[in-house]
Write an enzyme that holds these catalytic residues in place. Structure first.
Site, PDB file in Angstrom:
ATOM      1  CG  ASP A 185      40.939  55.096  42.445  1.00 49.29           C
ATOM      2  OD1 ASP A 185      41.634  56.119  42.474  1.00 49.29           O
ATOM      3  OD2 ASP A 185      40.445  54.648  41.401  1.00 49.29           O
ATOM      4  CB  SER A 186      38.803  59.247  42.721  1.00 43.14           C
ATOM      5  OG  SER A 186      39.455  58.751  41.573  1.00 43.14           O
ATOM      6  CB  CYS A 191      43.649  57.733  43.909  1.00 40.42           C
ATOM      7  SG  CYS A 191      43.115  59.287  43.160  1.00 40.42           S
ATOM      8  CD  GLU A 201      35.409  55.986  35.176  1.00 36.65           C
ATOM      9  OE1 GLU A 201      34.247  55.576  35.262  1.00 36.65           O
ATOM     10  OE2 GLU A 201      36.236  55.897  36.106  1.00 36.65           O
ATOM     11  CB  CYS A 233      46.203  58.103  35.615  1.00 37.64           C
ATOM     12  SG  CYS A 233      44.404  58.017  35.809  1.00 37.64           S
ATOM     13  CG  HIS A 282      40.942  55.434  35.073  1.00 37.03           C
ATOM     14  ND1 HIS A 282      40.981  55.991  36.323  1.00 37.03           N
ATOM     15  CD2 HIS A 282      39.640  55.136  34.841  1.00 37.03           C
ATOM     16  CE1 HIS A 282      39.761  56.035  36.816  1.00 37.03           C
ATOM     17  NE2 HIS A 282      38.926  55.519  35.945  1.00 37.03           N
TER      18      HIS A 282
END
Lengths: 271, 271
Positions: free
Chosen positions: B9-10, B72, B149, B179, B181
Site C-alpha cells: 500500500d502507499s 491500495c 492519518e 479507499c 483508509h
C-alpha cells in the site's frame, strides 16, 4: 566562496520562506532541507519533532552553513529553544517574527493565531502574545496543510473548512498565519475572516528579520544558488517547487534512515 | 518453509486489508510493504503511481512471495492491468472484489463509490459497475484520507467534510468505500449517508477473495509471521500499526531512493 544559509522545513511549506529570503538576498547561496519523508510534523509528538530537528540542524552544520532558518512553525515551537543551546551558528525561527509583526499590526490588542495541532498545543505563540499584553484567540486547523498539499487551496473544500475552523472567532483585528503553508490559503481565509482582519504571514516577516541580520555579501551580479536536500520523493517535490517558483536549484535525494551518518554520504557533493 | 504473501500500500491504509487477511489465514506468512515516504498516491499522476507500483512489485517478487495483494485503491486502479502482464505471481487488487460485493448488496441497482482523486478519476470502479448494469454515483473525497492519518476520524472536522462530500448524493442503497483508509470513518459516513445505505469495505471483501484463492498451508499451530518494509519514518508507522492491531511483526526501514537495487540490500534479511 561565501557560506550558504540553511533553511529547513518538514516539507514544502518552507519554500515560501525561502522564496521571500531570495527576494531580499538575491546573491546569497541557500541550502534547503525538506523532510518530506516524515512530513507532517504538526501531529507528531513534541519529542519526535525535537529529535528530527536536531538531526537536520547537525546535518546542515556539517555543510558549513552560516546560520539556519527553521522555516517550520511546529519545529520552531517545539525545538528552537533547546537547539539554540546546542548549535554553534545562529538559528532563526518563525514564531518571534510573527509575534512582533502582530504587535505592530494590531490596534485593538485582540489578535488570533491559527496553526497545526503541534504549534497551537505548544502555546508558543499564545504565551508570547499574552506576554506582550495582547488578548489572544487560537485555533488548530489540522486539515489546512492538507488542502494546500492536495492543491485544494481555492476549492469548496477549503471554504467549508475555513468556515468551520473560524466559526467562533471573536472580534479580532489581526490573525497570524502560524504555518508556512497558509499563505497559499490567504484568499479563502481573508474571505471568511472578513476584510477588516489583517493577516500576518510568518514567511514574509521571518524573511525580513533574517535579511536584516545577515551580513550582505556585498554588491554582486551573480545570482545565489539553491541546493535542495529532500528525504522523500523527488518528482512530487520538484513539481511543487516549480509551482511556487523562485527557488530553482539542484535537488539531492537523501536517505532519512541514514541521516545521522549523512555527513559522510554527501561529503564532496557541491552544496 | 511456505512462501509469504506480499501486500503493498502507499501507506498504512492497507494494514486494514492485512489484518482482515490474517484473520482468515492465521498461519500464513506475510510481507507488508508500506511506501510511506511517497504517500499519498491519491493525488499523484497515473504514470508515477504505475512506476512506484512496478518497483514495489519487483521488490516483492525478489523476496519470493507466492502472490501480491495491491491493497491500495489508487494503485489497483492505475497499475493493476499493466502489472498483471509483467508479473509471474498472481496479483490481486481491491477494485474487483469491491465491485462484486456491491453487485451482491444492491437491491435497487443504484450504487455509489467514494475514493481518492486518483481512484475516482481513473473511472475503474464506475466502468465496472456500469458494465454490471448498475447506476453509479461517484465522488472524490480527497480530504478523507487525511482525517484518518490525523486521527480525526471521529471529529467535527470529519462530520463537516462528510456532509460536504455527500451533500448531493442521490438515492442509492449501497456505497463502496473505495479507499483502504475509509473503514475507519464508517461511523461518520454511515451517520451522514443514512442507515438505509449499505457500506461496502474493499478491505474485507478483498481479504475474502484472496483467502478463497490461496492454497492453505494445511492445519498448523504456528502463527504466521509478518515482516514490514517501510520507506518512511519507522516510529510513526509502528504507532499506527499498533493502533490497528493484529499486524505485529518486524519493521525494516528501506531507502526509497535505492528501491531498484534493494533486492541486493535486503538479501539475507529474514522475511
Amino acid at each position: 566562496v561565501s557560506r550558504p544559509i540553511g533553511v529547513f522545513d518538514s516539507g514544502v511549506g518552507g519554500l515560501t520562506v525561502l522564496k521571500a529570503l531570495r527576494q531580499r538576498l538575491p546573491s546569497q547561496d541557500f541550502i534547503y532541507f525538506s523532510d518530506t519523508a516524515r512530513v507532517p510534523y504538526g501531529r507528531k509528538p513534541r519529542e519526535m519533532v525535537r529529535e528530527f530537528s536536531r538531526e537536520i540542524t547537525a546535518f546542515l552544520e556539517q555543510l558549513d552553513v552560516v546560520g539556519i532558518v527553521i522555516a517550520c512553525n511546529t519545529a520552531s515551537a517545539c525545538a528552537l529553544p533547546d537547539l539554540r543551546e546546542e548549535t554553534a551558528v545562529p538559528l532563526w525561527g518563525v514564531i518571534d517574527p510573527g509575534v512582533e509583526a502582530a504587535c505592530r499590526a494590531t490596534g485593538s490588542g485582540c489578535v488570533g493565531v491559527i496553526g497545526t495541532k503541534g504549534t497551537i498545543a505548544s502555546g508558543a505563540y499564545q504565551d508570547k502574545l499574552r506576554a506582550a499584553g495582547l488578548q489572544v484567540w487560537a485555533r488548530a486547523c489540522p486539515m489546512f496543510v492538507h488542502l494546500v498539499e492536495e492543491g485544494l487551496a481555492d476549492s469548496e473544500d477549503a471554504r467549508v473548512l475555513a468556515r468551520h475552523y473560524l466559526r467562533d472567532m471573536p472580534r479580532i483585528d489581526t490573525l497570524i498565519l502560524g504555518c508556512t503553508h497558509y499563505p497559499v490559503l490567504v484568499p479563502v481565509i481573508q474571505e471568511v475572516a472578513g476584510a477588516a482582519v489583517t493577516l500576518v504571514s510568518s514567511a514574509e516577516v521571518t524573511a525580513e528579520v533574517v535579511a536584516a541580520s545577515v551580513v550582505r555579501n556585498g554588491p554582486s551580479n551573480s545570482a545565489g544558488r539553491v541546493t535542495h536536500y529532500v528525504t522523500g520523493g523527488v518528482h512530487a517535490y520538484q513539481h511543487t517547487a516549480e509551482t511556487i517558483g523562485g527557488v530553482e536549484g539542484k535537488v539531492i535525494p537523501l536517505d532519512v534512515t541514514r541521516l545521522a551518518d549523512a555527513g559522510v554520504a554527501v561529503r564532496g557533493t557541491p552544496a
